[in-house]
Enzyme design. Structure first.
Site, PDB file in Angstrom:
ATOM      1  N   HIS A 175      32.312 -57.596  -2.706  1.00 39.91           N
ATOM      2  CA  HIS A 175      31.599 -57.689  -1.424  1.00 39.91           C
ATOM      3  C   HIS A 175      30.504 -56.630  -1.251  1.00 39.91           C
ATOM      4  O   HIS A 175      29.758 -56.670  -0.285  1.00 39.91           O
ATOM      5  CB  HIS A 175      32.571 -57.583  -0.250  1.00 39.91           C
ATOM      6  CG  HIS A 175      33.086 -56.185  -0.029  1.00 39.91           C
ATOM      7  ND1 HIS A 175      34.204 -55.693  -0.655  1.00 39.91           N
ATOM      8  CD2 HIS A 175      32.624 -55.166   0.738  1.00 39.91           C
ATOM      9  CE1 HIS A 175      34.416 -54.452  -0.279  1.00 39.91           C
ATOM     10  NE2 HIS A 175      33.465 -54.094   0.557  1.00 39.91           N
TER      11      HIS A 175
HETATM   12  C1  UD1 Z   1      31.341 -53.684   5.738  1.00 40.26           C
HETATM   13  C2  UD1 Z   1      31.100 -52.206   5.473  1.00 40.26           C
HETATM   14  C3  UD1 Z   1      31.611 -51.847   4.091  1.00 40.26           C
HETATM   15  C4  UD1 Z   1      33.053 -52.262   3.904  1.00 40.26           C
HETATM   16  C5  UD1 Z   1      33.211 -53.745   4.264  1.00 40.26           C
HETATM   17  C6  UD1 Z   1      34.679 -54.081   4.225  1.00 40.26           C
HETATM   18  C7  UD1 Z   1      29.093 -51.272   6.541  1.00 40.26           C
HETATM   19  C8  UD1 Z   1      27.723 -50.813   6.325  1.00 40.26           C
HETATM   20  N1  UD1 Z   1      29.689 -51.904   5.505  1.00 40.26           N
HETATM   21  O1  UD1 Z   1      30.559 -54.415   4.806  1.00 40.26           O
HETATM   22  O2  UD1 Z   1      31.540 -50.444   3.918  1.00 40.26           O
HETATM   23  O3  UD1 Z   1      33.424 -52.045   2.578  1.00 40.26           O
HETATM   24  O4  UD1 Z   1      32.715 -53.976   5.578  1.00 40.26           O
HETATM   25  O5  UD1 Z   1      34.901 -55.440   4.162  1.00 40.26           O
HETATM   26  O6  UD1 Z   1      29.630 -51.069   7.587  1.00 40.26           O
HETATM   27  N2  UD1 Z   1      30.664 -61.782   7.882  1.00 40.26           N
HETATM   28  C9  UD1 Z   1      31.268 -62.930   8.310  1.00 40.26           C
HETATM   29  N3  UD1 Z   1      32.399 -62.804   9.078  1.00 40.26           N
HETATM   30  C10 UD1 Z   1      32.924 -61.627   9.449  1.00 40.26           C
HETATM   31  C11 UD1 Z   1      32.275 -60.462   9.013  1.00 40.26           C
HETATM   32  C12 UD1 Z   1      31.146 -60.556   8.235  1.00 40.26           C
HETATM   33  O7  UD1 Z   1      30.824 -64.046   8.010  1.00 40.26           O
HETATM   34  O8  UD1 Z   1      33.953 -61.595  10.145  1.00 40.26           O
HETATM   35  C13 UD1 Z   1      29.454 -61.916   7.011  1.00 40.26           C
HETATM   36  C14 UD1 Z   1      28.154 -61.969   7.792  1.00 40.26           C
HETATM   37  O9  UD1 Z   1      27.298 -62.853   7.124  1.00 40.26           O
HETATM   38  C15 UD1 Z   1      27.630 -60.564   7.644  1.00 40.26           C
HETATM   39  C16 UD1 Z   1      28.138 -60.145   6.275  1.00 40.26           C
HETATM   40  O10 UD1 Z   1      29.401 -60.777   6.148  1.00 40.26           O
HETATM   41  O11 UD1 Z   1      26.232 -60.493   7.736  1.00 40.26           O
HETATM   42  C17 UD1 Z   1      28.296 -58.649   6.102  1.00 40.26           C
HETATM   43  O12 UD1 Z   1      29.134 -58.087   7.127  1.00 40.26           O
HETATM   44  P1  UD1 Z   1      28.978 -56.557   7.556  1.00 40.26           P
HETATM   45  O13 UD1 Z   1      30.073 -56.180   8.475  1.00 40.26           O
HETATM   46  O14 UD1 Z   1      27.588 -56.296   8.007  1.00 40.26           O
HETATM   47  O15 UD1 Z   1      29.111 -55.772   6.208  1.00 40.26           O
HETATM   48  P2  UD1 Z   1      30.192 -55.919   5.063  1.00 40.26           P
HETATM   49  O16 UD1 Z   1      29.487 -56.382   3.852  1.00 40.26           O
HETATM   50  O17 UD1 Z   1      31.354 -56.675   5.558  1.00 40.26           O
HETATM   51  N1  UDP Z   2      42.198 -57.139   1.783  1.00 41.49           N
HETATM   52  C1  UDP Z   2      42.914 -58.155   2.420  1.00 41.49           C
HETATM   53  N2  UDP Z   2      42.548 -59.444   2.171  1.00 41.49           N
HETATM   54  C2  UDP Z   2      41.544 -59.781   1.315  1.00 41.49           C
HETATM   55  C3  UDP Z   2      40.837 -58.731   0.683  1.00 41.49           C
HETATM   56  C4  UDP Z   2      41.177 -57.436   0.939  1.00 41.49           C
HETATM   57  O1  UDP Z   2      43.838 -57.891   3.175  1.00 41.49           O
HETATM   58  O2  UDP Z   2      41.273 -60.980   1.153  1.00 41.49           O
HETATM   59  C5  UDP Z   2      42.566 -55.739   2.058  1.00 41.49           C
HETATM   60  C6  UDP Z   2      42.896 -54.910   0.843  1.00 41.49           C
HETATM   61  O3  UDP Z   2      44.243 -55.094   0.477  1.00 41.49           O
HETATM   62  C7  UDP Z   2      42.595 -53.516   1.336  1.00 41.49           C
HETATM   63  C8  UDP Z   2      41.420 -53.714   2.264  1.00 41.49           C
HETATM   64  O4  UDP Z   2      41.429 -55.107   2.612  1.00 41.49           O
HETATM   65  O5  UDP Z   2      43.682 -52.988   2.075  1.00 41.49           O
HETATM   66  C9  UDP Z   2      40.128 -53.366   1.609  1.00 41.49           C
HETATM   67  O6  UDP Z   2      39.058 -53.776   2.409  1.00 41.49           O
HETATM   68  P1  UDP Z   2      37.639 -54.180   1.831  1.00 41.49           P
HETATM   69  O7  UDP Z   2      37.740 -54.476   0.394  1.00 41.49           O
HETATM   70  O8  UDP Z   2      37.102 -55.223   2.739  1.00 41.49           O
HETATM   71  O9  UDP Z   2      36.762 -52.884   2.118  1.00 41.49           O
HETATM   72  P2  UDP Z   2      36.597 -51.451   1.404  1.00 41.49           P
HETATM   73  O10 UDP Z   2      37.933 -50.882   1.143  1.00 41.49           O
HETATM   74  O11 UDP Z   2      35.783 -51.662   0.174  1.00 41.49           O
HETATM   75  O12 UDP Z   2      35.803 -50.684   2.403  1.00 41.49           O
END
Ligand code: UD1
Ligand code: UDP
Length: 382
Positions: free
Chosen positions: A219
């Site tokens: 991601h």
């Molecule tokens: C965010 C965090 C990242 C973290 C990740 C965990 C920032 C800058 N990044 O990244 O550090 O590792 O969360 O998962 O804060 N979207 C959906 N549904 C949702 C949420 C997001 O469709 O419920 C899609 C949208 O298209 C959105 C994209 O995911 O634009 C990115 O979501 P965003 O929260 O901006 O950043 P992440 O890539 O999730």
């Molecule tokens: N996770 C989850 N379901 C998924 C993918 C990840 O519950 O489909 C959990 C995972 O076990 C961990 C956390 O989400 O506890 C990690 O979050 P993510 O990878 O979104 O973000 P990051 O840790 O990179 O910020």
């Protein structure tokens, strides 16, 4: 009674908050009153609500519903929304986790109102300021009064940035205190590992055999948004699954799902779609994820949290990034940083296939990091 405002928004923060909320509920409910604020950064049911339900996290008193947007707009909306709540609730401190835009916004909002910030997962550094998370975590650390680092590397990083280990109470933003406390995610893994077995059906549902599949998550923005990188990762997975005759299950983040067609070459996209070994599914719940991790043969990920969980559950892991904040995992030899490079990924897979027994030293605490954090909050803010 100390009123604290816990501000969360993204999936990993919701998961981390479960550990501290559980410690408050079980041991400190007469001392700490926790008010939960959800920024709404993540909002799909499988990115948010599922964790509140499954992990027994208190229902948020507020949801800012900011949703997705550019960094500036999203962070600005969170900042304005958080400020309003802080002015109304007047907590003794705020609690924030990790390095997301929700972390940044809450730390800035609180600091400007002279409300102390408690940062959980402090001190981690990738030394790559192109990562949005690096700016978020540095800003939050330098706005914090209490900093809780899960690793000794985190402590070293804070000292290198000028944090003084000898500060004495009362602690303030100008006289902050940092602690090495273990990892709240390890608390969660220990606590939920047994309970997770009730979700074992996730394996059958996806036709997976224990210890005979790879679990992957992707991601990170520079992997999803840069076509060559996304192609290298999926290209490598395609090859490994076919050459090794092994399934790869990918609970896919919505960010990646939305960009696959656009950023993968038509050839790789079609090949992935027609590859019976590659099983792309929607994000799973935390308990399902623990099962997928625990019974996998190997994990490939660009997630910070999943890297660590690979270690907690004693699985080798390929890190699909150019660096990691979790240096200890690489030093222990259980994780290999391959970047989004097809050849490196294939080599790392080969290495782990023939590697001798890997060792997983105890470096993330004793499963009681959240309790430690609560005790220090009580000491500092009573
Ligand atoms: C965010 C965090 C990242 C973290 C990740 C965990 C920032 C800058 N990044 O990244 O550090 O590792 O969360 O998962 O804060 N979207 C959906 N549904 C949702 C949420 C997001 O469709 O419920 C899609 C949208 O298209 C959105 C994209 O995911 O634009 C990115 O979501 P965003 O929260 O901006 O950043 P992440 O890539 O999730
Ligand atoms: N996770 C989850 N379901 C998924 C993918 C990840 O519950 O489909 C959990 C995972 O076990 C961990 C956390 O989400 O506890 C990690 O979050 P993510 O990878 O979104 O973000 P990051 O840790 O990179 O910020």
């Amino acid at each position: 009674m100390i009123k604290i405002l816990t501000i969360i928004g993204a999936r990993p923060q919701i998961i981390k908050a479960a550990a501290v909320s559980r410690a408050i509920r079980n041991k400190f409910k007469n001392k700490i009153n926790e008010v939960v604020v959800h920024t709404g950064q993540h909002y799909d049911n499988n990115m948010s609500q599922v964790f509140f339900d499954e992990m027994n996290i208190p229902k948020p008193c507020y949801n800012l519903n900011v949703g997705s947007d550019t960094h500036g707009k999203q962070t600005a909306a969170m900042l304005a929304g958080t400020e309003k709540i802080l002015l109304k609730e007047k907590p003794k401190c705020i609690l924030t986790y990790g390095d997301t835009n929700s972390t940044l916004a809450s730390a800035v909002a609180a600091t400007k109102l002279h409300i102390p910030v408690v940062h959980i997962e402090a001190g981690l550094r990738s030394f790559n300021k192109k990562m949005p998370e690096e700016i978020n975590r540095i800003t939050c650390d330098h706005a914090s009064t209490l900093l809780f680092s899960p690793t000794l590397t985190g402590i070293k990083n804070l000292i290198n940035e000028g944090f003084n280990p000898n500060n004495k109470p009362p602690f303030t933003i100008d006289n902050p205190k940092f602690f090495h406390c273990g990892d709240v995610m390890y608390d969660n893994t220990l606590y939920f590992a047994g309970v997770a077995e009730k979700k074992i059906s996730i394996l059958k549902k996806n036709n997976l055999r224990q210890n005979q599949y790879i679990l992957a998550t992707i991601h990170r923005d520079n992997n999803t948004d840069i076509p060559e990188r996304l192609c290298a990762i999926f290209g490598a997975m395609n090859k490994i699954s076919k050459h090794e005759n092994i399934d790869i299950i990918i609970p896919l983040h919505p960010r990646t799902s939305k960009l696959m067609k656009k950023n993968l070459s038509a050839e790789i996209y079609d090949s992935i779609k027609n590859n019976k070994h590659i099983k792309i599914i929607p994000p799973v719940s935390f308990l399902e994820m623990l099962i997928l991790e625990k019974h996998s043969k190997l994990i490939m990920t660009d997630s910070g949290g999943v890297q660590k969980e690979s270690f907690f559950l004693k699985k080798p892991c390929i890190i699909l990034r150019s660096e990691t904040e979790w240096k200890e995992l690489v030093e222990a030899g259980t994780c290999i940083v391959t970047d989004a490079n097809e050849k490196n990924i294939l080599n790392a897979y080969k290495y782990f296939k023939s590697a001798k027994k890997l060792k997983y030293p105890d470096i993330f605490g004793d499963g009681k990091a959240a309790e430690f954090i609560c005790k220090e909050i009580i000491k500092a803010f009573s």
